[in-house]
Write a protein that holds these residues in place. Structure first.
Motif, PDB file in Angstrom:
ATOM      1  N   ASP A  87       0.803  -1.233   0.000  1.00 48.46           N
ATOM      2  CA  ASP A  87       0.000   0.000   0.000  1.00 48.46           C
ATOM      3  C   ASP A  87       0.826   1.270   0.000  1.00 48.46           C
ATOM      4  OD1 ASP A  87      -2.188  -1.712   2.240  1.00 48.46           O
ATOM      5  OD2 ASP A  87      -2.474  -1.321   0.091  1.00 48.46           O
ATOM      6  N   CYS A  88       2.126   1.137   0.234  1.00 51.05           N
ATOM      7  CA  CYS A  88       2.975   2.325   0.364  1.00 51.05           C
ATOM      8  C   CYS A  88       3.377   2.839  -1.019  1.00 51.05           C
ATOM      9  CB  CYS A  88       4.204   1.981   1.208  1.00 51.05           C
ATOM     10  SG  CYS A  88       5.248   3.405   1.547  1.00 51.05           S
ATOM     11  N   SER A  89       2.449   3.533  -1.644  1.00 50.40           N
ATOM     12  CA  SER A  89       2.700   4.057  -2.990  1.00 50.40           C
ATOM     13  C   SER A  89       3.129   5.513  -2.898  1.00 50.40           C
ATOM     14  CB  SER A  89       1.416   3.954  -3.803  1.00 50.40           C
ATOM     15  OG  SER A  89       0.415   4.747  -3.170  1.00 50.40           O
ATOM     16  N   ARG A  90       3.511   6.080  -4.034  1.00 45.42           N
ATOM     17  CA  ARG A  90       3.910   7.494  -4.059  1.00 45.42           C
ATOM     18  C   ARG A  90       2.705   8.374  -3.742  1.00 45.42           C
ATOM     19  NH1 ARG A  90       7.854   6.440  -8.706  1.00 45.42           N
ATOM     20  NH2 ARG A  90       9.777   6.275  -7.504  1.00 45.42           N
ATOM     21  N   THR A  91       1.534   7.933  -4.162  1.00 45.87           N
ATOM     22  CA  THR A  91       0.310   8.695  -3.889  1.00 45.87           C
ATOM     23  C   THR A  91       0.103   8.806  -2.383  1.00 45.87           C
ATOM     24  OG1 THR A  91      -0.616   7.766  -5.901  1.00 45.87           O
ATOM     25  CG2 THR A  91      -2.160   8.836  -4.395  1.00 45.87           C
ATOM     26  N   PHE A  92       0.284   7.683  -1.691  1.00 45.94           N
ATOM     27  CA  PHE A  92       0.118   7.672  -0.236  1.00 45.94           C
ATOM     28  C   PHE A  92       1.165   8.555   0.428  1.00 45.94           C
ATOM     29  CE2 PHE A  92      -1.133   5.898   3.811  1.00 45.94           C
ATOM     30  CZ  PHE A  92       0.023   5.937   4.562  1.00 45.94           C
ATOM     31  N   LEU A  93       2.419   8.396   0.010  1.00 44.10           N
ATOM     32  CA  LEU A  93       3.512   9.148   0.633  1.00 44.10           C
ATOM     33  C   LEU A  93       3.367  10.645   0.391  1.00 44.10           C
ATOM     34  CD1 LEU A  93       6.425   6.689  -0.191  1.00 44.10           C
ATOM     35  CD2 LEU A  93       5.613   7.267   2.076  1.00 44.10           C
ATOM     36  N   ASN A  94       2.858  10.979  -0.796  1.00 45.35           N
ATOM     37  CA  ASN A  94       2.625  12.388  -1.120  1.00 45.35           C
ATOM     38  C   ASN A  94       1.577  12.973  -0.175  1.00 45.35           C
ATOM     39  OD1 ASN A  94       3.256  14.551  -2.706  1.00 45.35           O
ATOM     40  ND2 ASN A  94       1.706  14.105  -4.253  1.00 45.35           N
ATOM     41  N   ARG A  95       0.584  12.163   0.116  1.00 46.09           N
ATOM     42  CA  ARG A  95      -0.520  12.611   0.973  1.00 46.09           C
ATOM     43  C   ARG A  95      -0.044  12.862   2.404  1.00 46.09           C
ATOM     44  NH1 ARG A  95      -4.247   8.832  -0.322  1.00 46.09           N
ATOM     45  NH2 ARG A  95      -3.955   7.519   1.491  1.00 46.09           N
ATOM     46  N   VAL A  96       0.850  11.969   2.899  1.00 49.07           N
ATOM     47  CA  VAL A  96       1.300  12.117   4.289  1.00 49.07           C
ATOM     48  C   VAL A  96       2.557  12.982   4.414  1.00 49.07           C
ATOM     49  CG1 VAL A  96       0.310   9.894   4.917  1.00 49.07           C
ATOM     50  CG2 VAL A  96       2.719  10.014   4.331  1.00 49.07           C
ATOM     51  N   GLY A  97       3.127  13.362   3.276  1.00 43.77           N
ATOM     52  CA  GLY A  97       4.333  14.195   3.324  1.00 43.77           C
ATOM     53  C   GLY A  97       5.595  13.380   3.568  1.00 43.77           C
ATOM     54  N   GLY A  98       5.561  12.134   3.138  1.00 50.94           N
ATOM     55  CA  GLY A  98       6.733  11.267   3.314  1.00 50.94           C
ATOM     56  C   GLY A  98       7.628  11.290   2.086  1.00 50.94           C
ATOM     57  N   PRO A  99       8.853  10.743   2.196  1.00 46.50           N
ATOM     58  CA  PRO A  99       9.780  10.742   1.058  1.00 46.50           C
ATOM     59  C   PRO A  99       9.285   9.801  -0.043  1.00 46.50           C
ATOM     60  CG  PRO A  99      10.683   9.465   2.861  1.00 46.50           C
ATOM     61  CD  PRO A  99       9.411  10.036   3.372  1.00 46.50           C
ATOM     62  N   LEU A 100       9.179  10.311  -1.267  1.00 46.34           N
ATOM     63  CA  LEU A 100       8.617   9.516  -2.364  1.00 46.34           C
ATOM     64  C   LEU A 100       9.501   8.336  -2.754  1.00 46.34           C
ATOM     65  CD1 LEU A 100       7.191  12.346  -4.650  1.00 46.34           C
ATOM     66  CD2 LEU A 100       6.075  11.114  -2.803  1.00 46.34           C
ATOM     67  N   SER A 101      10.812   8.448  -2.461  1.00 43.38           N
ATOM     68  CA  SER A 101      11.723   7.352  -2.817  1.00 43.38           C
ATOM     69  C   SER A 101      11.457   6.104  -1.991  1.00 43.38           C
ATOM     70  CB  SER A 101      13.172   7.766  -2.597  1.00 43.38           C
ATOM     71  OG  SER A 101      13.475   8.867  -3.392  1.00 43.38           O
ATOM     72  N   ALA A 102      10.695   6.240  -0.912  1.00 41.19           N
ATOM     73  CA  ALA A 102      10.417   5.088  -0.057  1.00 41.19           C
ATOM     74  C   ALA A 102       9.228   4.275  -0.556  1.00 41.19           C
ATOM     75  CB  ALA A 102      10.152   5.543   1.376  1.00 41.19           C
ATOM     76  N   ALA A 103       8.687   4.608  -1.705  1.00 44.27           N
ATOM     77  CA  ALA A 103       7.534   3.871  -2.233  1.00 44.27           C
ATOM     78  C   ALA A 103       7.907   2.411  -2.431  1.00 44.27           C
ATOM     79  CB  ALA A 103       7.071   4.477  -3.544  1.00 44.27           C
ATOM     80  N   THR A 104       7.050   1.514  -1.955  1.00 42.08           N
ATOM     81  CA  THR A 104       7.322   0.075  -2.094  1.00 42.08           C
ATOM     82  C   THR A 104       6.393  -0.573  -3.096  1.00 42.08           C
ATOM     83  OG1 THR A 104       5.816  -0.390  -0.276  1.00 42.08           O
ATOM     84  CG2 THR A 104       8.143  -0.121   0.282  1.00 42.08           C
ATOM     85  N   THR A 105       5.504   0.213  -3.674  1.00 46.95           N
ATOM     86  CA  THR A 105       4.617  -0.335  -4.690  1.00 46.95           C
ATOM     87  C   THR A 105       4.170   0.794  -5.618  1.00 46.95           C
ATOM     88  OG1 THR A 105       2.683  -1.759  -5.060  1.00 46.95           O
ATOM     89  CG2 THR A 105       2.426   0.004  -3.466  1.00 46.95           C
ATOM     90  N   GLN A 106       3.538   0.415  -6.704  1.00 48.35           N
ATOM     91  CA  GLN A 106       2.969   1.403  -7.619  1.00 48.35           C
ATOM     92  C   GLN A 106       1.521   1.013  -7.887  1.00 48.35           C
ATOM     93  OE1 GLN A 106       6.276   0.908 -10.536  1.00 48.35           O
ATOM     94  NE2 GLN A 106       6.217   3.123 -10.660  1.00 48.35           N
ATOM     95  N   LEU A 107       0.622   1.992  -7.714  1.00 49.74           N
ATOM     96  CA  LEU A 107      -0.792   1.728  -7.977  1.00 49.74           C
ATOM     97  C   LEU A 107      -1.005   1.581  -9.485  1.00 49.74           C
ATOM     98  CD1 LEU A 107      -2.326   4.475  -5.653  1.00 49.74           C
ATOM     99  CD2 LEU A 107      -1.944   2.059  -5.114  1.00 49.74           C
ATOM    100  N   GLN A 108      -2.129   1.019  -9.839  1.00 49.89           N
ATOM    101  CA  GLN A 108      -2.430   0.837 -11.272  1.00 49.89           C
ATOM    102  C   GLN A 108      -2.391   2.159 -12.022  1.00 49.89           C
ATOM    103  OE1 GLN A 108      -6.105  -1.331 -11.922  1.00 49.89           O
ATOM    104  NE2 GLN A 108      -4.970  -3.228 -12.151  1.00 49.89           N
ATOM    105  N   LEU A 109      -2.975   3.198 -11.394  1.00 48.93           N
ATOM    106  CA  LEU A 109      -2.994   4.513 -12.051  1.00 48.93           C
ATOM    107  C   LEU A 109      -1.581   5.076 -12.189  1.00 48.93           C
ATOM    108  CD1 LEU A 109      -6.181   6.145 -10.521  1.00 48.93           C
ATOM    109  CD2 LEU A 109      -5.826   5.453 -12.879  1.00 48.93           C
ATOM    110  N   GLU A 110      -0.745   4.814 -11.196  1.00 47.02           N
ATOM    111  CA  GLU A 110       0.643   5.287 -11.270  1.00 47.02           C
ATOM    112  C   GLU A 110       1.374   4.550 -12.397  1.00 47.02           C
ATOM    113  OE1 GLU A 110       2.357   4.604  -7.431  1.00 47.02           O
ATOM    114  OE2 GLU A 110       1.203   6.187  -6.462  1.00 47.02           O
ATOM    115  N   LEU A 111       1.100   3.261 -12.532  1.00 49.86           N
ATOM    116  CA  LEU A 111       1.752   2.482 -13.584  1.00 49.86           C
ATOM    117  C   LEU A 111       1.297   2.938 -14.961  1.00 49.86           C
ATOM    118  CD1 LEU A 111       1.734  -1.127 -12.100  1.00 49.86           C
ATOM    119  CD2 LEU A 111       3.737   0.204 -12.724  1.00 49.86           C
ATOM    120  N   MET A 112       0.012   3.309 -15.046  1.00 51.32           N
ATOM    121  CA  MET A 112      -0.502   3.782 -16.343  1.00 51.32           C
ATOM    122  C   MET A 112       0.201   5.048 -16.775  1.00 51.32           C
ATOM    123  SD  MET A 112      -4.550   3.070 -16.094  1.00 51.32           S
ATOM    124  CE  MET A 112      -5.036   4.410 -17.141  1.00 51.32           C
ATOM    125  N   ASP A 113       0.560   5.880 -15.782  1.00 49.58           N
ATOM    126  CA  ASP A 113       1.241   7.143 -16.092  1.00 49.58           C
ATOM    127  C   ASP A 113       2.746   6.994 -16.205  1.00 49.58           C
ATOM    128  OD1 ASP A 113      -0.879   9.460 -14.232  1.00 49.58           O
ATOM    129  OD2 ASP A 113      -0.850   8.812 -16.339  1.00 49.58           O
TER     130      ASP A 113
END
Lengths: 387, 199
Positions: A36-62
């Motif tokens: 669940d730790c996607s860039r979208t989630f990290l962006n929302r909480v103000g966390g470092p985007l490099s720590a993303a451990t997954t990519q949502l379908q919408l993120e993969l589409m982009d």
């Protein structure tokens, strides 16, 4: 794997390994949170985007599939979901380009798994949970690679489900469809998969997309011809593999708890698991799309305490409420550091093997670079440990 | 604790063992080739349809003039439109025969490749298609040479004949490959049957 195994089964494994109910909940949450730790989630909480451990379908589409984009995708998926089995594998008569992808094929009991588990030693429950996710996924996702590649990850019409039939088995050709809105139907053998795209680096060819969600079902047994197999067929026996995954998680968690006991591959805590083996087997072989209820009931019977439903709300709230300097000490903060460390380590191993598919890795500690802002957090933590 | 899961603990029934012997791998490779080539043969049928209908429509005035010249005065009362529709009907009949043949060959190859039906009638049909294809290719090469050497060649006609040659040759190579793969598949199946009978 799905939430039923990553959350509830990991909780059970942690409890059997000797962790308390509260510790097991944290480990289980961390294990599931890797999905669940996607860039979208990290962006929302103000966390470092490099720590993303997954990519949502919408993120993969982009996502771009140019060289830099592919490296970014590979870094995430190979580090957390498709741990490479052998970074120095050899293959006759193939190009360097093909060999690099071939070496990223996920498999169980690899040297990288030892590194992953040992990296979590002394780093807290969140790091242990993250390592358990990676460990469990090596069993479900073996034979697929965490990089978009048609020549590695493609499947074809030669895909048969092996279904128990009395004393033996019967085979049924699986009909894959491309309707993401339709639910998988184990009764009629109809499952969704990603659309065939002849472009080698299409997102559709990432991981086990071409086999859909099927490899993540614990009841699934199937034989198929992977694109890299040179017309060899392989059998995946998920009930057996998931049982090994569970036993190995118990063993790994026990190792992390015990000082001086180094994790070794091909070891399983079968004695510890034996009292509950019947229940676990029954859950694994039951033909259902998710086994949350069964695992939850088993977990409650193990510990005597009800396991809370999985949620990321409390992680978000704690992290966002904390001051900047104390964020690294929250559950999410510690998970982020563990994720950065895991991603760094795997990227470094892939790069050191001469493979550029995960990009270039720089040892910031040695070279004295300041590095990107996200990774300063990791270096600060490492310096703190050294002191 | 540090041990493999024991036999007693492993209570799941053993899944079927896969045969990955060199013979079996060759069989799978040939079967896969049959499926791909069978599909290709059907798809190439569309090229034949496109080519024939295109020729009939684009060169209709030429054909009508040739028919009138051949028929003489007996066709004077017949309109150009009627001659064109008759010509089109004959072309469609000819194409239908070709498409049906390709469907028989392609679907039989796919069926053989997927281990469903094991026919053999499609093999002599394929040989026939190869011979017709070779004849067509020779004709196209002849037309190509003619258009290249002509000083007043029609614009684009050279490209058309060149494309025809390339596609015909590809189609012939595919059919030859299909025959080889089909023979290999039948040979391995016979070998497997013999082994079973001996055991």
């Amino acid at each position: 794997m799905q939430l039923d195994f990553h959350y509830y089964a990991t909780y059970c494994a942690a409890f059997i390994a000797g962790y308390s109910h509260e510790e097991s909940v944290i480990i289980a949450h961390s294990a599931q949170f890797v999905d669940d730790c996607s860039r979208t989630f990290l962006n929302r909480v103000g966390g470092p985007l490099s720590a993303a451990t997954t990519q949502l379908q919408l993120e993969l589409m982009d996502a771009n599939t140019d060289l830099v984009g592919l490296q970014d995708i590979t870094r995430i998926w190979a580090s957390f979901h498709f741990l490479p089995g052998d970074l120095y594998a050899t293959r006759k008569k193939c190009s360097k380009r093909y060999l690099r992808k071939y070496r990223l094929i996920c498999n169980v009991n690899s040297d990288l798994l030892i590194d992953t588990v040992e990296l979590a030693r002394g780093k807290g429950l969140e790091a242990a949970g993250l390592a358990m996710h990676v460990l469990a996924d090596t069993w479900a996702h073996r034979y697929f690679a965490g990089t978009p590649s048609l020549v590695i990850n493609n499947t074809n019409y030669d895909f048969y489900e092996i279904i128990p039939d009395g004393e033996g088995f019967k085979e049924r050709n699986i009909r894959f469809n491309h309707n993401p809105a339709a639910k998988d139907d184990p009764v009629n053998g109809s499952y969704t998969n990603s659309l065939f795209q002849s472009n080698e680096n299409s997102i559709m060819n990432l991981g086990h997309g071409r086999a859909g969600h099927f490899p993540d079902y614990s009841f699934a047994r199937y034989r198929y011809m992977p694109a890299w197999g040179e017309y060899r067929e392989f059998v995946k026996d998920n009930p057996s593999d998931y049982k090994h995954a569970f036993g190995q998680m118990v063993y790994a968690l026990k190792c992390l708890k015990t000082e001086g006991q180094r994790f070794q591959t091909d070891c399983y805590a079968d004695e510890e698991v034996l009292p509950w083996i019947d229940t676990i087997e029954q859950i694994l072989i039951k033909r259902q799309l998710d086994a949350n209820d069964d695992w939850k009931a088993f977990a409650a019977s193990l510990s005597g305490c009800p396991v809370p439903d999985y949620s990321t709300d409390h992680l978000q709230e704690e992290y966002m409420a904390a001051d900047q300097e104390y964020r690294d000490h929250t559950i999410l903060g510690r998970f982020i550091i563990a994720a950065l460390a895991q991603k760094s380590m795997i990227t470094n191993r892939i790069f050191s093997s001469g493979n550029l598919l995960a990009g270039i890795s720089v040892d910031y500690n040695k070279r004295g670079f300041k590095g990107i802002r996200d990774y300063r957090k990791l270096m600060k933590e490492q310096r703190r440990e050294d002191e | 604790m540090n041990s493999m899961i024991t036999e007693n603990a492993h209570r799941f029934p053993q899944v079927p063992v896969i045969d990955n012997s060199p013979d079996h791998i060759k069989l799978r490779k040939s079967q896969n080739t049959l499926v791909i080539v069978g599909t290709g043969i059907i798809v190439f049928g569309f090229w034949t349809v496109l080519k024939t209908l295109g020729k009939v429509y684009l060169n209709r005035s030429e054909y009508i003039a040739q028919i009138r010249e051949f028929a003489g005065t007996s066709m004077m009362e017949v309109s150009d439109n009627l001659i064109f529709w008759v010509l089109l009907f004959l072309a469609v009949c000819y194409l239908s025969l070709g498409i049906v043949t390709r469907l028989i060959i392609g679907l039989s190859a796919i069926s053989e490749g997927r281990d469903r039906r094991h026919g053999f009638i499609y093999l002599p049909l394929t040989v026939l298609m190869i011979l017709l294809g070779l004849h067509d290719t020779v004709y196209s090469i002849d037309m190509f040479i003619n258009t290249v050497t002509e000083t007043e060649a029609e614009a684009g006609s050279t490209d058309f004949h060149m494309a025809s040659v390339i596609i015909q040759l590809t189609s012939i190579i595919m059919m030859i490959q299909m025959i080889f793969s089909a023979v290999r598949v039948k040979k391995y199946r016979r070998k497997k049957r013999k082994k079973k009978e001996e055991n």
